[in-house]
Design a protein around this motif. Structure first.
Motif, PDB file in Angstrom:
ATOM      1  N   SER A  66       0.803  -1.630  -0.035  1.00 62.26           N
ATOM      2  CA  SER A  66       0.217  -0.601  -0.037  1.00 62.26           C
ATOM      3  C   SER A  66       0.897   0.644  -0.151  1.00 62.26           C
ATOM      4  N   MET A  67       2.346   1.436   0.797  1.00 63.87           N
ATOM      5  CA  MET A  67       3.247   1.706   0.415  1.00 63.87           C
ATOM      6  C   MET A  67       4.308   1.996   1.016  1.00 63.87           C
ATOM      7  N   ALA A  68       5.289   2.472  -0.026  1.00 65.04           N
ATOM      8  CA  ALA A  68       6.811   2.344  -0.150  1.00 65.04           C
ATOM      9  C   ALA A  68       7.324   3.580   0.332  1.00 65.04           C
ATOM     10  N   LEU A  69       8.603   3.438   1.437  1.00 61.33           N
ATOM     11  CA  LEU A  69       9.480   4.445   1.825  1.00 61.33           C
ATOM     12  C   LEU A  69      10.626   3.867   1.243  1.00 61.33           C
ATOM     13  N   ALA A  70      11.458   4.514   0.682  1.00 59.19           N
ATOM     14  CA  ALA A  70      12.705   5.088  -0.421  1.00 59.19           C
ATOM     15  C   ALA A  70      13.608   5.290   0.473  1.00 59.19           C
ATOM     16  N   LEU A  71      14.519   5.170   1.209  1.00 61.32           N
ATOM     17  CA  LEU A  71      15.780   6.238   2.158  1.00 61.32           C
ATOM     18  C   LEU A  71      17.356   4.964   1.300  1.00 61.32           C
ATOM     19  N   GLN A  72      18.330   6.722   1.241  1.00 60.65           N
ATOM     20  CA  GLN A  72      19.456   6.305   1.526  1.00 60.65           C
ATOM     21  C   GLN A  72      20.958   6.970   2.521  1.00 60.65           C
ATOM     22  N   PHE A  73      21.683   5.935   2.327  1.00 64.66           N
ATOM     23  CA  PHE A  73      22.121   5.911   2.868  1.00 64.66           C
ATOM     24  C   PHE A  73      23.467   7.980   2.772  1.00 64.66           C
ATOM     25  N   THR A  74      23.840   8.684   3.727  1.00 67.11           N
ATOM     26  CA  THR A  74      24.436   9.547   3.261  1.00 67.11           C
ATOM     27  C   THR A  74      26.360  10.248   4.480  1.00 67.11           C
ATOM     28  N   ASP A  75      26.677  10.542   3.813  1.00 71.23           N
ATOM     29  CA  ASP A  75      27.956  11.236   4.459  1.00 71.23           C
ATOM     30  C   ASP A  75      27.981  12.728   4.153  1.00 71.23           C
ATOM     31  N   THR A  76      28.034  13.720   5.283  1.00 72.79           N
ATOM     32  CA  THR A  76      28.317  15.105   5.763  1.00 72.79           C
ATOM     33  C   THR A  76      29.195  15.323   6.311  1.00 72.79           C
ATOM     34  N   ASN A  77      30.104  15.042   5.900  1.00 68.16           N
ATOM     35  CA  ASN A  77      31.658  15.679   6.996  1.00 68.16           C
ATOM     36  C   ASN A  77      31.888  15.182   7.799  1.00 68.16           C
ATOM     37  N   GLY A  78      31.975  13.832   7.421  1.00 72.34           N
ATOM     38  CA  GLY A  78      31.831  12.948   8.065  1.00 72.34           C
ATOM     39  C   GLY A  78      30.566  11.893   9.487  1.00 72.34           C
ATOM     40  N   HIS A  79      29.952  13.140   8.851  1.00 76.41           N
ATOM     41  CA  HIS A  79      28.165  12.862  10.203  1.00 76.41           C
ATOM     42  C   HIS A  79      27.516  11.447   8.973  1.00 76.41           C
ATOM     43  N   LYS A  80      27.081  10.609   9.508  1.00 75.96           N
ATOM     44  CA  LYS A  80      26.462   9.691   9.347  1.00 75.96           C
ATOM     45  C   LYS A  80      24.846  10.284   8.805  1.00 75.96           C
ATOM     46  N   GLY A  81      23.761  10.133   8.071  1.00 78.17           N
ATOM     47  CA  GLY A  81      22.567   9.901   8.315  1.00 78.17           C
ATOM     48  C   GLY A  81      22.237   9.502   6.722  1.00 78.17           C
ATOM     49  N   ALA A  82      20.876  10.161   7.106  1.00 78.78           N
ATOM     50  CA  ALA A  82      19.939   9.173   5.588  1.00 78.78           C
ATOM     51  C   ALA A  82      18.880  10.149   4.715  1.00 78.78           C
ATOM     52  N   GLU A  83      18.244   9.921   3.511  1.00 80.01           N
ATOM     53  CA  GLU A  83      18.034  10.705   3.257  1.00 80.01           C
ATOM     54  C   GLU A  83      16.551  10.144   2.463  1.00 80.01           C
ATOM     55  N   ILE A  84      15.547  10.559   2.550  1.00 79.12           N
ATOM     56  CA  ILE A  84      14.294   9.494   2.030  1.00 79.12           C
ATOM     57  C   ILE A  84      14.227  10.010   0.639  1.00 79.12           C
ATOM     58  N   MET A  85      14.438   8.873  -0.179  1.00 80.02           N
ATOM     59  CA  MET A  85      14.549   9.316  -1.805  1.00 80.02           C
ATOM     60  C   MET A  85      13.230   9.395  -2.298  1.00 80.02           C
ATOM     61  N   ALA A  86      11.962   8.872  -1.640  1.00 81.95           N
ATOM     62  CA  ALA A  86      10.757   9.171  -1.632  1.00 81.95           C
ATOM     63  C   ALA A  86       9.652   8.192  -1.080  1.00 81.95           C
ATOM     64  N   MET A  87       8.705   8.471  -0.576  1.00 81.65           N
ATOM     65  CA  MET A  87       7.792   8.108   0.651  1.00 81.65           C
ATOM     66  C   MET A  87       6.234   8.517  -0.610  1.00 81.65           C
ATOM     67  N   GLY A 101       8.249   5.075  14.568  1.00 81.87           N
ATOM     68  CA  GLY A 101       9.448   5.856  15.649  1.00 81.87           C
ATOM     69  C   GLY A 101      10.215   3.969  15.086  1.00 81.87           C
ATOM     70  N   LEU A 102       9.702   3.154  14.466  1.00 81.30           N
ATOM     71  CA  LEU A 102      10.384   1.988  14.539  1.00 81.30           C
ATOM     72  C   LEU A 102      11.545   2.004  13.629  1.00 81.30           C
ATOM     73  N   ILE A 103      10.864   2.784  12.346  1.00 83.15           N
ATOM     74  CA  ILE A 103      11.845   3.148  11.167  1.00 83.15           C
ATOM     75  C   ILE A 103      13.353   4.128  11.860  1.00 83.15           C
ATOM     76  N   LEU A 104      12.645   5.050  13.362  1.00 81.95           N
ATOM     77  CA  LEU A 104      13.521   5.883  13.131  1.00 81.95           C
ATOM     78  C   LEU A 104      14.528   5.103  14.543  1.00 81.95           C
ATOM     79  N   ASP A 105      14.699   4.488  14.827  1.00 82.22           N
ATOM     80  CA  ASP A 105      15.185   3.801  15.848  1.00 82.22           C
ATOM     81  C   ASP A 105      16.179   2.644  15.413  1.00 82.22           C
ATOM     82  N   TRP A 106      15.698   2.163  14.365  1.00 80.45           N
ATOM     83  CA  TRP A 106      16.815   1.530  13.007  1.00 80.45           C
ATOM     84  C   TRP A 106      17.423   1.809  12.218  1.00 80.45           C
ATOM     85  N   LEU A 107      17.191   3.416  12.504  1.00 85.75           N
ATOM     86  CA  LEU A 107      18.538   4.710  11.367  1.00 85.75           C
ATOM     87  C   LEU A 107      18.904   4.928  12.575  1.00 85.75           C
TER      88      LEU A 107
END
Length: 144
Positions: A66-87, A101-107
């Protein structure tokens, strides 16, 4: 969590197998603002998922994707993050209540310090008010 709602991280082969359902969700999300409309297409997500460069979460309502979320990991000056590619898809707020909350905990468990999303003004307000995003800026771009 609601019994009729489920979430799963889709392995690349499953993204491929369910692409007919995923593609319209991601295509609509990619066209949602003037920046993503030229920067990303649904096909880019399929290719990134196949190469292991992004992760796709599939949300099912009564067993149907019914719904999908695509995430990619990023690195900004040594800080690991993620970006929502599409939701995209249906039942966004139901899935948000059940699984955000589970997705945020997983990140966090995967070392992410932040989550970014490009969004039009309407979606930026929803992300801030409903999803807990706490910082924003305006991206301006000149097409050359």
């Amino acid at each position: 969590m609601t019994a009729d709602l489920t979430i799963e991280m889709l392995p690349p082969e499953q993204v491929e197998a369910e692409w007919e359902t995923l593609e319209p969700m991601f295509a609509a999300a990619c066209k949602s603002n003037a920046i993503s409309d030229v920067d990303i297409e649904a096909e880019d997500i399929r290719v990134a998922a196949a190469a292991g460069m992004c992760v796709v979460f599939g949300f099912r309502a009564k067993g149907k994707l019914s719904m999908a979320l695509a995430l990619q990991f990023t690195d900004t000056n040594g800080h690991k993050g993620a970006e929502i590619m599409a939701m995209g898809g249906r039942h966004l707020m139901r899935f948000k209540e059940a699984y955000w909350g589970l997705i945020l905990d997983w990140l966090k468990a995967n070392g992410c310090e932040f989550l970014d999303a490009y969004a039009n003004e309407r979606l930026a307000k929803i992300y801030s008010n409903k999803f807990g995003f706490d910082k924003s800026c305006t991206l301006v771009r000149m097409t050359l």
